[in-house]
Design a protein around this motif. Sequence first.
Motif, PDB file in Angstrom:
ATOM      1  N   ARG A  40       0.851  -1.187   0.000  1.00 18.57           N
ATOM      2  CA  ARG A  40       0.000   0.000   0.000  1.00 18.57           C
ATOM      3  C   ARG A  40       0.880   1.229   0.000  1.00 18.57           C
ATOM      4  O   ARG A  40       1.931   1.269   0.622  1.00 18.57           O
ATOM      5  CB  ARG A  40      -0.889  -0.003   1.233  1.00 18.57           C
ATOM      6  N   SER A  41       0.411   2.218  -0.705  1.00 13.40           N
ATOM      7  CA  SER A  41       1.173   3.465  -0.721  1.00 13.40           C
ATOM      8  C   SER A  41       0.908   4.236   0.566  1.00 13.40           C
ATOM      9  O   SER A  41      -0.112   4.063   1.223  1.00 13.40           O
ATOM     10  CB  SER A  41       0.751   4.307  -1.942  1.00 13.40           C
ATOM     11  N   THR A  42       1.842   5.062   0.922  1.00  8.71           N
ATOM     12  CA  THR A  42       1.718   5.883   2.118  1.00  8.71           C
ATOM     13  C   THR A  42       0.761   7.034   1.808  1.00  8.71           C
ATOM     14  O   THR A  42       0.897   7.694   0.780  1.00  8.71           O
ATOM     15  CB  THR A  42       3.099   6.428   2.511  1.00  8.71           C
ATOM     16  N   PRO A  43      -0.212   7.274   2.697  1.00  4.86           N
ATOM     17  CA  PRO A  43      -1.130   8.376   2.424  1.00  4.86           C
ATOM     18  C   PRO A  43      -0.382   9.717   2.454  1.00  4.86           C
ATOM     19  O   PRO A  43       0.607   9.857   3.165  1.00  4.86           O
ATOM     20  CB  PRO A  43      -2.155   8.274   3.555  1.00  4.86           C
ATOM     21  N   PRO A  44      -0.849  10.672   1.672  1.00  2.00           N
ATOM     22  CA  PRO A  44      -0.174  11.976   1.661  1.00  2.00           C
ATOM     23  C   PRO A  44      -0.280  12.656   3.024  1.00  2.00           C
ATOM     24  O   PRO A  44      -1.257  12.481   3.742  1.00  2.00           O
ATOM     25  CB  PRO A  44      -0.937  12.771   0.590  1.00  2.00           C
ATOM     26  N   GLN A  45       0.783  13.376   3.375  1.00  2.00           N
ATOM     27  CA  GLN A  45       0.833  14.087   4.650  1.00  2.00           C
ATOM     28  C   GLN A  45       0.061  15.402   4.519  1.00  2.00           C
ATOM     29  O   GLN A  45       0.156  16.097   3.515  1.00  2.00           O
ATOM     30  CB  GLN A  45       2.284  14.374   5.034  1.00  2.00           C
TER      31      GLN A  45
END
Length: 183
Positions: free
Chosen positions: A175-180
Amino acid sequence: MPKLIKNGRVVSDDWQIVTLAEGETPDNASVPAGHVLVPLVVWQTRREELAGRADAGELGVWLGSSEGPEALADDAARFAVIGIDFPKFTDGRGYSTATLLRTRYGYSGELRAIGEVLRDQFNYLTRSGFDALQPRAGRYSDEQLEAATASLADFTVPYQASATHPQPLFRRVARSTPPQVKS
């Protein structure tokens, strides 16, 4: 020649399953030439006599539903085939036995489900570690066995961990890291 499903394909089977006839004991049970699966008790009683055939890939063993894989812990690797009997379709102990043979005891040979093996169970049997499915003789025609191979793919991506997928789906999917969020 009887048929079975092995690695998702219907194939001819040249292995004979030996059972103890009434009045027969493990000491005097007939073990014919060729590829045979003998009951665990015959192997345990006549291990020295049969060891050469097992090492040559001619002899396998089958476990009854009440026999655990620990009985084969030291010998599992010598068998080309280990069968696990399902005496009735509601007896699920064979699933645990198969999983333990694959995961705890590292068995990498052919693991065969024998007996009351039904089409509805094929997918679950393979997920438990079975690579050969041998329904009771006369249960299915060759055409029905061919059609049943489709049930091996009933679920394309299983969520739960199993003998064939040691990690659950959420561990297998990147899974990609959610945007900060900047404040």
